[in-house]
Design a protein around this motif. Sequence first.
Motif, PDB file in Angstrom:
ATOM      1  N   MET A  74       0.852  -1.201   0.000  1.00  0.00           N
ATOM      2  CA  MET A  74       0.000   0.000   0.000  1.00  0.00           C
ATOM      3  C   MET A  74       0.886   1.250   0.000  1.00  0.00           C
ATOM      4  O   MET A  74       1.854   1.347   0.731  1.00  0.00           O
ATOM      5  N   GLU A  75       0.585   2.171  -0.868  1.00  0.00           N
ATOM      6  CA  GLU A  75       1.369   3.390  -0.983  1.00  0.00           C
ATOM      7  C   GLU A  75       1.356   4.192   0.317  1.00  0.00           C
ATOM      8  O   GLU A  75       0.360   4.284   1.003  1.00  0.00           O
ATOM      9  N   SER A  76       2.553   4.725   0.676  1.00  0.00           N
ATOM     10  CA  SER A  76       2.641   5.449   1.950  1.00  0.00           C
ATOM     11  C   SER A  76       1.881   6.769   1.878  1.00  0.00           C
ATOM     12  O   SER A  76       1.736   7.352   0.813  1.00  0.00           O
ATOM     13  N   PHE A  77       1.368   7.198   3.030  1.00  0.00           N
ATOM     14  CA  PHE A  77       0.579   8.435   3.117  1.00  0.00           C
ATOM     15  C   PHE A  77       1.096   9.214   4.315  1.00  0.00           C
ATOM     16  O   PHE A  77       0.942   8.798   5.449  1.00  0.00           O
ATOM     17  N   ILE A  78       1.750  10.328   4.053  1.00  0.00           N
ATOM     18  CA  ILE A  78       2.397  11.088   5.130  1.00  0.00           C
ATOM     19  C   ILE A  78       1.336  11.780   5.980  1.00  0.00           C
ATOM     20  O   ILE A  78       0.490  12.511   5.469  1.00  0.00           O
ATOM     21  N   THR A  79       1.418  11.539   7.282  1.00  0.00           N
ATOM     22  CA  THR A  79       0.405  12.077   8.188  1.00  0.00           C
ATOM     23  C   THR A  79       1.032  12.522   9.496  1.00  0.00           C
ATOM     24  O   THR A  79       1.941  11.865  10.007  1.00  0.00           O
ATOM     25  N   PRO A  80       0.549  13.616  10.076  1.00  0.00           N
ATOM     26  CA  PRO A  80       0.994  13.982  11.430  1.00  0.00           C
ATOM     27  C   PRO A  80       0.376  13.044  12.457  1.00  0.00           C
ATOM     28  O   PRO A  80      -0.745  12.572  12.271  1.00  0.00           O
TER      29      PRO A  80
ATOM     30  N   ASN B  87      -0.071  -8.825  11.691  1.00  0.00           N
ATOM     31  CA  ASN B  87      -0.642  -8.046  10.587  1.00  0.00           C
ATOM     32  C   ASN B  87      -0.441  -6.575  10.893  1.00  0.00           C
ATOM     33  O   ASN B  87      -1.329  -5.905  11.397  1.00  0.00           O
ATOM     34  N   GLU B  88       0.738  -6.079  10.615  1.00  0.00           N
ATOM     35  CA  GLU B  88       1.066  -4.700  10.964  1.00  0.00           C
ATOM     36  C   GLU B  88       0.519  -3.737   9.917  1.00  0.00           C
ATOM     37  O   GLU B  88       0.740  -3.905   8.711  1.00  0.00           O
ATOM     38  N   ILE B  89      -0.219  -2.746  10.393  1.00  0.00           N
ATOM     39  CA  ILE B  89      -0.742  -1.686   9.528  1.00  0.00           C
ATOM     40  C   ILE B  89      -0.294  -0.362  10.130  1.00  0.00           C
ATOM     41  O   ILE B  89      -0.749   0.013  11.215  1.00  0.00           O
ATOM     42  N   THR B  90       0.596   0.321   9.464  1.00  0.00           N
ATOM     43  CA  THR B  90       1.074   1.593   9.988  1.00  0.00           C
ATOM     44  C   THR B  90      -0.047   2.626   9.956  1.00  0.00           C
ATOM     45  O   THR B  90      -1.056   2.458   9.259  1.00  0.00           O
ATOM     46  N   TYR B  91       0.151   3.683  10.695  1.00  0.00           N
ATOM     47  CA  TYR B  91      -0.855   4.747  10.741  1.00  0.00           C
ATOM     48  C   TYR B  91      -1.076   5.338   9.352  1.00  0.00           C
ATOM     49  O   TYR B  91      -2.219   5.598   8.945  1.00  0.00           O
ATOM     50  N   SER B  92      -0.003   5.526   8.601  1.00  0.00           N
ATOM     51  CA  SER B  92      -0.125   6.068   7.243  1.00  0.00           C
ATOM     52  C   SER B  92      -0.890   5.114   6.337  1.00  0.00           C
ATOM     53  O   SER B  92      -1.742   5.538   5.544  1.00  0.00           O
ATOM     54  N   GLN B  93      -0.608   3.808   6.460  1.00  0.00           N
ATOM     55  CA  GLN B  93      -1.315   2.832   5.641  1.00  0.00           C
ATOM     56  C   GLN B  93      -2.799   2.781   5.998  1.00  0.00           C
ATOM     57  O   GLN B  93      -3.659   2.697   5.117  1.00  0.00           O
TER      58      GLN B  93
ATOM     59  N   SER C 240      -4.565   5.198   7.287  1.00  0.00           N
ATOM     60  CA  SER C 240      -5.185   6.441   6.818  1.00  0.00           C
ATOM     61  C   SER C 240      -5.529   6.353   5.337  1.00  0.00           C
ATOM     62  O   SER C 240      -6.644   6.686   4.922  1.00  0.00           O
ATOM     63  N   LYS C 241      -4.568   5.865   4.546  1.00  0.00           N
ATOM     64  CA  LYS C 241      -4.817   5.753   3.104  1.00  0.00           C
ATOM     65  C   LYS C 241      -5.898   4.714   2.818  1.00  0.00           C
ATOM     66  O   LYS C 241      -6.745   4.906   1.941  1.00  0.00           O
ATOM     67  N   GLY C 242      -5.877   3.610   3.576  1.00  0.00           N
ATOM     68  CA  GLY C 242      -6.884   2.577   3.376  1.00  0.00           C
ATOM     69  C   GLY C 242      -8.292   3.083   3.650  1.00  0.00           C
ATOM     70  O   GLY C 242      -9.240   2.756   2.918  1.00  0.00           O
ATOM     71  N   ILE C 243      -8.440   3.875   4.700  1.00  0.00           N
ATOM     72  CA  ILE C 243      -9.756   4.440   5.028  1.00  0.00           C
ATOM     73  C   ILE C 243     -10.213   5.384   3.922  1.00  0.00           C
ATOM     74  O   ILE C 243     -11.379   5.364   3.503  1.00  0.00           O
ATOM     75  N   ILE C 244      -9.294   6.200   3.448  1.00  0.00           N
ATOM     76  CA  ILE C 244      -9.610   7.128   2.349  1.00  0.00           C
ATOM     77  C   ILE C 244     -10.075   6.358   1.118  1.00  0.00           C
ATOM     78  O   ILE C 244     -11.115   6.676   0.515  1.00  0.00           O
ATOM     79  N   ASP C 245      -9.326   5.319   0.743  1.00  0.00           N
ATOM     80  CA  ASP C 245      -9.656   4.537  -0.452  1.00  0.00           C
ATOM     81  C   ASP C 245     -10.953   3.748  -0.288  1.00  0.00           C
ATOM     82  O   ASP C 245     -11.687   3.529  -1.254  1.00  0.00           O
ATOM     83  N   SER C 246     -11.247   3.312   0.944  1.00  0.00           N
ATOM     84  CA  SER C 246     -12.442   2.489   1.168  1.00  0.00           C
ATOM     85  C   SER C 246     -13.734   3.261   0.968  1.00  0.00           C
ATOM     86  O   SER C 246     -14.797   2.670   0.765  1.00  0.00           O
TER      87      SER C 246
ATOM     88  N   ASN D  18      -0.428   0.097  15.422  1.00  0.00           N
ATOM     89  CA  ASN D  18      -0.167  -0.622  14.163  1.00  0.00           C
ATOM     90  C   ASN D  18      -0.943  -1.928  14.022  1.00  0.00           C
ATOM     91  O   ASN D  18      -0.588  -2.785  13.206  1.00  0.00           O
ATOM     92  N   SER D  19      -1.992  -2.101  14.805  1.00  0.00           N
ATOM     93  CA  SER D  19      -2.827  -3.300  14.704  1.00  0.00           C
ATOM     94  C   SER D  19      -4.058  -3.015  13.855  1.00  0.00           C
ATOM     95  O   SER D  19      -4.433  -1.858  13.637  1.00  0.00           O
ATOM     96  N   ILE D  20      -4.695  -4.078  13.390  1.00  0.00           N
ATOM     97  CA  ILE D  20      -5.928  -3.923  12.617  1.00  0.00           C
ATOM     98  C   ILE D  20      -7.007  -3.297  13.485  1.00  0.00           C
ATOM     99  O   ILE D  20      -7.851  -2.534  13.000  1.00  0.00           O
ATOM    100  N   ASP D  21      -6.963  -3.583  14.793  1.00  0.00           N
ATOM    101  CA  ASP D  21      -7.969  -3.011  15.687  1.00  0.00           C
ATOM    102  C   ASP D  21      -7.792  -1.498  15.802  1.00  0.00           C
ATOM    103  O   ASP D  21      -8.767  -0.753  15.831  1.00  0.00           O
ATOM    104  N   SER D  22      -6.538  -1.035  15.862  1.00  0.00           N
ATOM    105  CA  SER D  22      -6.286   0.408  15.908  1.00  0.00           C
ATOM    106  C   SER D  22      -6.752   1.072  14.623  1.00  0.00           C
ATOM    107  O   SER D  22      -7.318   2.170  14.645  1.00  0.00           O
ATOM    108  N   ALA D  23      -6.502   0.415  13.497  1.00  0.00           N
ATOM    109  CA  ALA D  23      -6.941   0.965  12.214  1.00  0.00           C
ATOM    110  C   ALA D  23      -8.470   1.062  12.173  1.00  0.00           C
ATOM    111  O   ALA D  23      -9.035   2.051  11.689  1.00  0.00           O
ATOM    112  N   ARG D  24      -9.120   0.030  12.718  1.00  0.00           N
ATOM    113  CA  ARG D  24     -10.583   0.044  12.786  1.00  0.00           C
ATOM    114  C   ARG D  24     -11.081   1.192  13.656  1.00  0.00           C
ATOM    115  O   ARG D  24     -12.036   1.893  13.306  1.00  0.00           O
ATOM    116  N   ARG D  25     -10.418   1.382  14.818  1.00  0.00           N
ATOM    117  CA  ARG D  25     -10.812   2.470  15.711  1.00  0.00           C
ATOM    118  C   ARG D  25     -10.636   3.832  15.040  1.00  0.00           C
ATOM    119  O   ARG D  25     -11.448   4.738  15.219  1.00  0.00           O
TER     120      ARG D  25
END
Length: 584
Positions: free
Chosen positions: A1-7, A298-304, A306-312, A364-371
């Motif tokens: 997944m393409e990186s997405f720079i975020t504060p 299943n590590e999902i960085t904060y940037s990943q 963020s981009k995944g939510i945008i794309d979804s 960096n967990s899927i649960d954090s990404a969900r939250r």
Amino acid sequence: MESFITPTRWNLNNLLQCDSDLEKFKNYISCIKANLLEIEECEKLNPLNESGLNAISQIIKQLESAESFYYCLTTEDVEPSLLTSLYTNISMLKSQARFIVSNFQERIGNMSEKQFSVWSNSINQKVFIEELLMDTQRTSKEEKIISNFARETLGNLEEIYVQARNNLKVKGNIDKDVKEISFAEASSLALSHPEQTNRRFAFRELNQTLKTQAEVFASVYNSMVGLRLKENMVKNTDYLDDSLRLNGISKRALHTMWDTVDTNIHSLSRYLKIKAGEVGKERISWHELMTSSQEVSNEITYSQASKGIIDSLVDIDTNMSEFVKGAIAKGWVDSEQRKTKPPGGFCAPFIPEGESRISLNYDNSIDSARRLAHELGHAWHFKQMKNVPSLFFSDDTFEMTMAETSSIFFETAYIDYVIQNTDDTSLKKAILGAKIERSLNYLMSIRGAFLFEDKFYGNRKKGPLDANQVEELSLQCQEKAYGYSLSEYEPFVWIKYVQFYQANIPFYNYPYSFGFLLSIGLLNLAKRDKQFDQKFQWFLSETGLMPLEQLIHKHFNIEISKPDFWQQSIQSVVEDIEEYNKTL
């Protein structure tokens, strides 16, 4: 997944002109207090006019923003005694504002028909008239005084709970070093530490600590429920009436939803048996169920994320997608891990400012990404709400059922996107499993919480319950909600969940289940209705303008007092379970 720079740290500097400066924030609150006193004095001496109504309406908006700012400060390194002082001042000012509005209502009630006609013709903002007429005939001044007193006292009890919980010290195994950690850290380790032995250790030690302090929390909860029951007695209302009114639904709709869940409990609990079979057991425990997903990396960085939510959200509504991108880029989200942050996350609205602030411990967990997706859904909802003049606090009009719809809509859309775009079969299965477990949390865990509160209120009428009785009641309700399918349940859930102690929200629980099932139904509708994006925005923008049950029918032609809609949504969960079973 393409990186997405975020504060990763939020920006509080442009809110309320406080620049994160506590002295400026205290001055901000002092100014509100002075303005309230001025309105109070003017109200005693002058005729009721639109200028005074506009002034109190503006102060109500300022107090709501101040309260949101306070919640943001609770995650920063601020002295607890100062936070308590700020909360107390804001709570007292809210009570004072409500009392002023109550006096306005009393003055309206004392007008003759001719006086009211002349006065109402002089008011351009007709919403003020409608709001002042609410309850003027059926609610006495004494009842309003009691209600204001109850709100303030409940707020103080909530703060006692928060402070008592924050002061807890739990043994934690961090990097093979056993030391004392906070409640929030222990809760996080118990559910999300990558090593099973450390999770079990933290879970056991947390529960042991809670057991030693259980009588304190039982006393606080008994006091809160007892106060609400006394208020119900004065008003001659049922303990569910206020909650149903605040959520904009009928008792029939609520019971129809729960009855439909109960009808499907066998199909839903099948997943619990599947999970037990995977580990060679007849049944698994609640803790094993909640932490099984930790076994898959299943590590999902904060940037990943963020981009995944945008794309979804692109295919559902490009406006949603662009909103998320802007919110993250502008520093609305604080994802940094800090000990001062509570478990989970929150979204604090600043509606007059057109912004929100989101806090979560992103790991960096899927649960954090969900939250993250969940809280961004709240922010999207707040963005749709119009900043209209009102004499009511949003506490009195903002339906939790509506609030949880937008947030769960976002998180479900994101999880579905991740599953669809994951090629690794084992990883896809793990994420699908996590999705099902989240679904069961809404339909089983939350249902257990509702059953517990419902029975606790009934039992509390006879007198206070001691800690052992509260715990036993909680476990019995969990057993029923999970279809008697687990070997052990969650101890001291009634202490762990801050929602039980929220001053302004009796029966916090069912709105989550309601919002979950409603969001699934709306997501399914979005796939076949080309005008869904506009309907959904209109739907959210009318929050509080009419009961939610009517809004749902108005915008989507859905009857929630009938089981068909609920069954369709639950069927989606059953289909996920069937899909998961096929991958075995």
